[in-house]
Scaffold this active site. Structure first.
Site, PDB file in Angstrom:
ATOM      1  N   HIS A 198       0.824  -1.215   0.000  1.00  0.00           N
ATOM      2  CA  HIS A 198       0.000   0.000   0.000  1.00  0.00           C
ATOM      3  C   HIS A 198       0.850   1.253   0.000  1.00  0.00           C
ATOM      4  O   HIS A 198       0.467   2.279  -0.525  1.00  0.00           O
ATOM      5  CB  HIS A 198      -0.987  -0.038   1.161  1.00  0.00           C
ATOM      6  CG  HIS A 198      -2.134  -0.943   0.864  1.00  0.00           C
ATOM      7  ND1 HIS A 198      -2.269  -2.179   1.426  1.00  0.00           N
ATOM      8  CD2 HIS A 198      -3.163  -0.794  -0.006  1.00  0.00           C
ATOM      9  CE1 HIS A 198      -3.349  -2.754   0.923  1.00  0.00           C
ATOM     10  NE2 HIS A 198      -3.908  -1.947   0.060  1.00  0.00           N
ATOM     11  N   GLU A 440     -10.436 -11.067  -5.221  1.00  0.00           N
ATOM     12  CA  GLU A 440      -9.020 -10.977  -4.854  1.00  0.00           C
ATOM     13  C   GLU A 440      -8.548 -12.175  -4.023  1.00  0.00           C
ATOM     14  O   GLU A 440      -7.423 -12.208  -3.552  1.00  0.00           O
ATOM     15  CB  GLU A 440      -8.730  -9.662  -4.127  1.00  0.00           C
ATOM     16  CG  GLU A 440      -9.610  -9.347  -2.943  1.00  0.00           C
ATOM     17  CD  GLU A 440      -9.333  -7.960  -2.355  1.00  0.00           C
ATOM     18  OE1 GLU A 440      -8.311  -7.343  -2.677  1.00  0.00           O
ATOM     19  OE2 GLU A 440     -10.172  -7.504  -1.545  1.00  0.00           O
ATOM     20  N   ASP A 464      -3.952  -8.416  -4.322  1.00  0.00           N
ATOM     21  CA  ASP A 464      -4.155  -9.514  -3.384  1.00  0.00           C
ATOM     22  C   ASP A 464      -4.326 -10.846  -4.095  1.00  0.00           C
ATOM     23  O   ASP A 464      -3.908 -11.877  -3.582  1.00  0.00           O
ATOM     24  CB  ASP A 464      -5.369  -9.233  -2.496  1.00  0.00           C
ATOM     25  CG  ASP A 464      -5.000  -8.298  -1.365  1.00  0.00           C
ATOM     26  OD1 ASP A 464      -3.973  -8.561  -0.723  1.00  0.00           O
ATOM     27  OD2 ASP A 464      -5.706  -7.303  -1.154  1.00  0.00           O
ATOM     28  N   CYS A 511      -9.101  -3.390 -10.657  1.00  0.00           N
ATOM     29  CA  CYS A 511      -8.580  -2.208  -9.963  1.00  0.00           C
ATOM     30  C   CYS A 511      -7.253  -2.489  -9.268  1.00  0.00           C
ATOM     31  O   CYS A 511      -6.763  -1.665  -8.511  1.00  0.00           O
ATOM     32  CB  CYS A 511      -9.605  -1.668  -8.970  1.00  0.00           C
ATOM     33  SG  CYS A 511      -9.988  -2.820  -7.651  1.00  0.00           S
TER      34      CYS A 511
HETATM   35  C1  PEP Z   1      -6.060  -5.330  -4.767  1.00  0.00           C
HETATM   36  O1  PEP Z   1      -5.916  -6.160  -3.874  1.00  0.00           O
HETATM   37  O2  PEP Z   1      -5.702  -5.517  -5.942  1.00  0.00           O
HETATM   38  C2  PEP Z   1      -6.671  -4.026  -4.464  1.00  0.00           C
HETATM   39  C3  PEP Z   1      -6.966  -3.175  -5.419  1.00  0.00           C
HETATM   40  O3  PEP Z   1      -6.899  -3.726  -3.168  1.00  0.00           O
HETATM   41  P1  PEP Z   1      -5.778  -3.273  -2.140  1.00  0.00           P
HETATM   42  O4  PEP Z   1      -4.514  -2.993  -2.917  1.00  0.00           O
HETATM   43  O5  PEP Z   1      -6.284  -2.076  -1.440  1.00  0.00           O
HETATM   44  O6  PEP Z   1      -5.644  -4.464  -1.251  1.00  0.00           O
HETATM   45 MG    MG Z   2      -6.905  -5.946  -1.992  1.00  0.00          MG
END
Ligand code: PEP
Ligand code: MG
Length: 589
Positions: A198, A440, A464, A511
């Site tokens: 993140h 995910e 994920d 995403c």
């Molecule tokens: C993902 O897991 O691809 C996602 C978009 O969510 P995050 O990165 O916030 O876990």
């Molecule tokens: Mg995620």
């Protein structure tokens, strides 16, 4: 690590966000507190040093009491933790021992506090009782609070750094990173962190170069050292020689020219040569990033990560506070759509204020929707705020980490409770909003067809999905080499999800970070993805690429690619076939 006779040191890490910057290093440690120095205190000044410590404790306690006062009534769980902290401020082990250490070792208060808190933490960590072990966190937090008052809290928060510097830190949490003031900070580097952590996601959205996972950067860098951060190649150079500096000044100029070129063409639509229109949306963490989404001409917000507000506040926001943020966001984006994802806490966004239990495997623990279903009050508060904001614009509701059908049924039941509460309270809201889930977790892919019966859309979260399907901790740099979006296994999971969505006539989005990396675009187009949500900064680059592509060709290529057995074969094929339209990359040094 490579060191030349003149003292130039090159360290390789992981690319956090692309770009190059050159500047002076500014060291902060993990908590955003300046690195603590030890200095002796003469016998006659010991009482004064003890007073300085006591004063810092009083200030920290007062600040803490204010936070407690400002807490909402229904947050009693949270209150308990904060009240525990209140007692710890004057705890014999921490308070008494620090005073003793100042006078016995004749050292400054910061050093004494750090020494004592480490010892106490060590003791707690060794006990078997999980409750006591969890208290380690409380002690760290309380001693950090005191420490920040000792060293002058106001000057050392990341958001208060007011020099044009490069931040060097052991680790930065996503919340720390989101406090970086763009006009002041040139870039940052950290010892920890991996691809698609993140922290790296926030860094990309800020458009400042960063290198993560450096292992030992903070040991090799001193304050004010000249640093080159090459975020594109994932290397840093400490105290560069003149030749190196010159070479990098040129690279920097080339990078800026390349970005300017891409941005110039960004007003054109994201349409392929054979006329297929793609929705290029933005992933954002903060409402303030709408500016960046708009500047980069996003067609909407494809993912609003809502946890940062909770992390920044260090307490649970109220329904009205959330409503105000979400309303601001939809109104700013209107008429374009906004997908709001419910709280995805824990995993790598752990915060002891929210959940005091530190888990051995946080990524597999009480994360995201699992946490929300266990803490229904917190979930309902957020859902009510989202439903109310939906009266002001086009909102979609997205639930993270769904791993089975039961969970989405439970979620629907909680949404119904939120609706009934809103009706009883006579509040204005809109309940007819599309409900989607993140895909995910591998089990969600396997059950995609069954899940599709319960929702209006899927959004594939590759960050994920890769972590869970390949068994790779997305923050762990030691396994970062295995974290590959173009792995045949990951591609098969995407294909299964796409087929399930098509068969059931529901919308499909992606995403995860994969959607914003040019090399993945041919296969994603080929597998039928047309809604791609990414870091706003990636939109112009992806758009330029899409405008020179052909979907029919991409489909043919993806059929071939799906027969390859290794990531290498897949990426080599794309690099060769699409070399004329893939963005320019500097050759590696
Ligand atoms: C993902 O897991 O691809 C996602 C978009 O969510 P995050 O990165 O916030 O876990
Ligand atoms: Mg995620």
């Amino acid at each position: 690590m490579n060191k030349t006779p003149s003292g130039q040191i090159t360290i390789r890490g992981i690319s956090g966000s692309p770009g190059i910057c050159i500047g002076k290093a500014y060291l902060v440690d993990r908590e955003g507190v300046n690195i603590i120095k030890r200095y002796p205190v003469s016998e006659d000044l010991v009482p004064k040093e003890i007073d300085r410590f006591k004063n810092a404790v009083i200030k920290a306690k007062n600040a803490h009491a204010k936070i407690i006062e400002s807490l909402d009534q229904d947050l009693s769980e949270n209150l308990n933790i904060l009240e525990t902290h209140m007692v710890l401020f004057k705890d014999k082990m921490l308070y008494g021992k620090t005073i003793e250490t100042i006078s016995q070792d004749k050292v400054n208060a910061e050093w004494a506090l750090r020494k004592v808190s480490r010892t106490v933490r060590g003791m707690f960590e060794q006990v078997d009782d999980p409750y006591l072990r969890a208290r380690v966190n409380d002690i760290t937090q309380v001693s950090d609070k005191i420490m920040s008052f000792l060293v002058g809290a106001q000057d050392i928060q990341i958001r208060d750094i007011n020099k044009r510097v490069i931040i060097v830190a052991h680790d930065l949490s996503p919340a720390d990173t989101s406090q970086i003031q763009l006009e002041r900070i040139k870039g940052f580097v950290t010892d920890r962190g991996g691809k698609d952590s993140h922290t790296s996601i926030v860094a990309k959205s800020l458009k400042i170069p960063s290198v993560l996972g450096l292992g030992s950067a903070t040991n090799n860098v001193n304050n004010d050292d000249i640093l080159i951060v090459d975020g594109s190649s994932g290397i840093i150079i400490i105290n560069p020689e003149e030749d190196t500096l010159f070479r990098y000044e040129e690279k920097l100029a080339r990078f800026q020219a390349y970005r300017a070129d891409i941005e110039r063409e960004n007003h054109l639509p994201a349409i392929t040569r054979d006329g297929v229109y793609l929705n290029l949306l933005a992933n954002i963490e903060l409402v303030e990033e709408v500016v960046s989404a708009k500047d980069n001409r996003a067609a909407g917000i494809g993912l609003f990560r809502t946890e940062f507000l909770y992390l920044d506040l260090n307490r649970f926001p109220t329904e009205d506070e959330l409503l105000q943020k979400y309303k601001e966001l939809v109104e700013l984006m209107s008429p374009d759509p906004v997908t709001i994802r419910t709280l995805d806490i824990n995993g790598d966004k752990f915060n002891p204020y929210i959940d005091p239990v530190e888990e051995a495997n946080p990524a597999l623990g009480l994360r995201a929707v699992r946490f929300c279903l266990e803490n229904e009050g917190i979930f309902i508060t957020q859902l009510k705020a989202i439903l109310r904001a939906a009266a002001f614009g086009d909102i979609k509701l997205l639930i993270p980490m769904i791993s089975c059908v039961e969970e989405i049924i439970q979620v629907r039941a909680v949404i119904n409770k939120a609706i009934i509460e809103l009706e009883n309270e006579d509040k204005i809201f809109n309940k007819d909003i599309p409900l989607g889930i993140m895909i995910e977790v591998p089990s969600a892919v396997i059950m995609a067809e069954e899940l599709a019966d319960h929702v209006d859309f899927f959004s594939i979260g590759t960050n994920d999905l890769i972590q869970y399907s390949m068994a790779i901790d997305r923050r762990n740099r030691r396994v970062a080499h295995l974290y590959q979006s173009l792995s045949p296994a990951v591609l098969k999971l995407i294909r299964m999800t796409s087929e399930a969505a098509q068969k059931n006539g529901i919308d499909l989005f992606m995403c995860g970070e994969m959607a914003g990396d040019p090399i993945n675009i041919p296969i994603l187009l080929g597998l039928g993805l047309t809604n791609l949500s990414m870091n706003p900064a990636s939109i112009p680059v992806i758009k330029k690429m899409i405008r020179s592509m052909d979907v029919v060709q991409a489909r043919k290529d993806s059929e071939k690619l799906m027969n390859f057995k290794t990531t290498r074969e897949i990426s080599d094929f794309i690099l060769e076939e699409y070399k004329t339209i893939l963005p320019y990359r500097e050759p590696e040094e």
